[in-house]
Design an enzyme around this catalytic site. Structure first.
Site, PDB file in Angstrom:
ATOM      1  N   ARG A  19      -1.968 120.247  68.693  1.00  0.00           N
ATOM      2  CA  ARG A  19      -1.033 119.224  68.262  1.00  0.00           C
ATOM      3  C   ARG A  19      -1.570 117.855  68.640  1.00  0.00           C
ATOM      4  O   ARG A  19      -1.902 117.607  69.796  1.00  0.00           O
ATOM      5  CB  ARG A  19       0.341 119.422  68.926  1.00  0.00           C
ATOM      6  CG  ARG A  19       1.013 120.735  68.575  1.00  0.00           C
ATOM      7  CD  ARG A  19       2.336 120.877  69.315  1.00  0.00           C
ATOM      8  NE  ARG A  19       2.938 122.167  69.067  1.00  0.00           N
ATOM      9  CZ  ARG A  19       3.750 122.428  68.054  1.00  0.00           C
ATOM     10  NH1 ARG A  19       4.031 121.473  67.199  1.00  0.00           N
ATOM     11  NH2 ARG A  19       4.268 123.623  67.891  1.00  0.00           N
ATOM     12  N   THR A  20      -1.648 116.976  67.658  1.00  0.00           N
ATOM     13  CA  THR A  20      -2.001 115.596  67.932  1.00  0.00           C
ATOM     14  C   THR A  20      -0.710 114.853  68.245  1.00  0.00           C
ATOM     15  O   THR A  20       0.058 114.520  67.343  1.00  0.00           O
ATOM     16  CB  THR A  20      -2.714 114.955  66.731  1.00  0.00           C
ATOM     17  OG1 THR A  20      -3.876 115.715  66.415  1.00  0.00           O
ATOM     18  CG2 THR A  20      -3.129 113.529  67.044  1.00  0.00           C
ATOM     19  N   LEU A  21      -0.461 114.638  69.524  1.00  0.00           N
ATOM     20  CA  LEU A  21       0.763 113.960  69.916  1.00  0.00           C
ATOM     21  C   LEU A  21       0.634 112.455  69.724  1.00  0.00           C
ATOM     22  O   LEU A  21       1.632 111.757  69.546  1.00  0.00           O
ATOM     23  CB  LEU A  21       1.085 114.273  71.378  1.00  0.00           C
ATOM     24  CG  LEU A  21       1.261 115.763  71.703  1.00  0.00           C
ATOM     25  CD1 LEU A  21       1.596 115.947  73.169  1.00  0.00           C
ATOM     26  CD2 LEU A  21       2.360 116.363  70.841  1.00  0.00           C
ATOM     27  N   ASP A  78      -7.910 115.234  63.376  1.00  0.00           N
ATOM     28  CA  ASP A  78      -7.037 115.765  62.332  1.00  0.00           C
ATOM     29  C   ASP A  78      -7.771 115.835  60.995  1.00  0.00           C
ATOM     30  O   ASP A  78      -7.529 116.744  60.187  1.00  0.00           O
ATOM     31  CB  ASP A  78      -5.784 114.907  62.195  1.00  0.00           C
ATOM     32  CG  ASP A  78      -4.769 115.177  63.302  1.00  0.00           C
ATOM     33  OD1 ASP A  78      -4.971 116.142  64.058  1.00  0.00           O
ATOM     34  OD2 ASP A  78      -3.778 114.437  63.400  1.00  0.00           O
ATOM     35  N   TRP A 126      -2.329 112.929  61.456  1.00  0.00           N
ATOM     36  CA  TRP A 126      -2.278 111.464  61.501  1.00  0.00           C
ATOM     37  C   TRP A 126      -3.399 110.863  60.652  1.00  0.00           C
ATOM     38  O   TRP A 126      -4.334 110.254  61.171  1.00  0.00           O
ATOM     39  CB  TRP A 126      -2.374 110.981  62.947  1.00  0.00           C
ATOM     40  CG  TRP A 126      -1.183 111.320  63.771  1.00  0.00           C
ATOM     41  CD1 TRP A 126      -0.848 112.554  64.231  1.00  0.00           C
ATOM     42  CD2 TRP A 126      -0.168 110.431  64.219  1.00  0.00           C
ATOM     43  NE1 TRP A 126       0.322 112.486  64.949  1.00  0.00           N
ATOM     44  CE2 TRP A 126       0.758 111.198  64.955  1.00  0.00           C
ATOM     45  CE3 TRP A 126       0.042 109.059  64.069  1.00  0.00           C
ATOM     46  CZ2 TRP A 126       1.874 110.623  65.545  1.00  0.00           C
ATOM     47  CZ3 TRP A 126       1.159 108.492  64.660  1.00  0.00           C
ATOM     48  CH2 TRP A 126       2.067 109.270  65.389  1.00  0.00           C
TER      49      TRP A 126
END
Length: 242
Positions: A19-21, A78, A126
């Site tokens: 997960r790209t927070l 991403d 993103w």
């Protein structure tokens, strides 16, 4: 509670927690346009770690299958995940061995569904994406945002390019642009972005895609001018009282 660390496994392993927070290493604008024989796309090679221009050789344009070219701004990891999805899509398409292959419109539709699906899971990729291609003589150019907003146009841009490059393209683009005129117009846009966008670097690539396939140029730099006559005479051209 789910860990944010990546578990061992393949990049596209659905069991892995990836997960790209928050976007960390990001690329800036991509600018693309239709010209007489196909599509031209330009992007610089900078990768910003926060506000630091950390990486200077990041390629953000990749050929997809036989007919398409993908450019991306935003989070680099991403973008790599998306390329993994597209590799699987191309492999599945090739397995049919029916003499047909995915065109740019199909790839663009797939990308918009992926972006919208991830947005609905509150786990977006993103990126802002530009997808161009040529198949059976038909030129196609579209973009997709990180929340699935998408459209087609004769010229598109992401990031600061939406504000700084699109006005130039609206004024100077026409459907009969030659390759040389298209490259010159893209270089003009990239020069403006270099002057005005702090995340841009003076190392770029320009790609073209035609019926014959994709060609991506070697990285090169633009000629720039940083002189300013006001430094020599700050009152030159000034009006009114000080």
């Amino acid at each position: 509670m789910e860990s944010n660390q990546t578990k061992p496994g393949l990049l596209c392993n659905p069991e892995a927690s990836q997960r790209t927070l928050y976007p960390y290493v990001t690329g800036t604008s991509v600018v693309a346009l239709k010209y007489k024989d196909g599509i031209l796309m330009a992007a610089d090679m900078g990768g910003s770690y926060g506000s630091t221009l950390r990486y200077k050789s990041v390629e953000r344009m990749k050929p997809i299958g036989k007919h398409s070219l993908l450019g991306a701004s935003g989070e680099i990891s991403d973008f790599q995940e998306l390329l993994c999805y597209l590799d699987e899509l191309s492999l599945y398409d090739n397995m049919w061995d029916d003499g047909n292959s995915l065109g740019p419109k199909e790839v663009h539709n797939y990308l918009t569904r992926v972006m919208y699906n991830r947005r609905n899971k509150f786990n977006p990729l993103w990126n802002s994406l530009v997808l161009g291609g040529v198949k059976k003589g038909q030129k196609y150019l579209g973009m997709a945002s990180m929340i699935g907003v998408n459209f087609e146009d004769n010229h598109v841009a992401t990031g600061f390019g939406n504000h700084l490059a699109r006005p130039i393209l609206r004024d100077e683009w026409h459907e009969n642009l030659t390759f040389e005129e298209g490259v010159k117009l893209l270089e003009k846009c990239m020069r403006v972005l270099l002057y005005r966008d702090r995340s841009a670097v003076n190392k770029l690539q320009i790609s073209k895609i035609t019926e014959e396939g994709v060609t991506i140029s070697q990285p090169y730099s633009l000629k720039t001018f940083w002189g300013f006559s006001a430094f020599e005479n700050p009152t030159l051209g000034a009006e009114g009282s000080w």
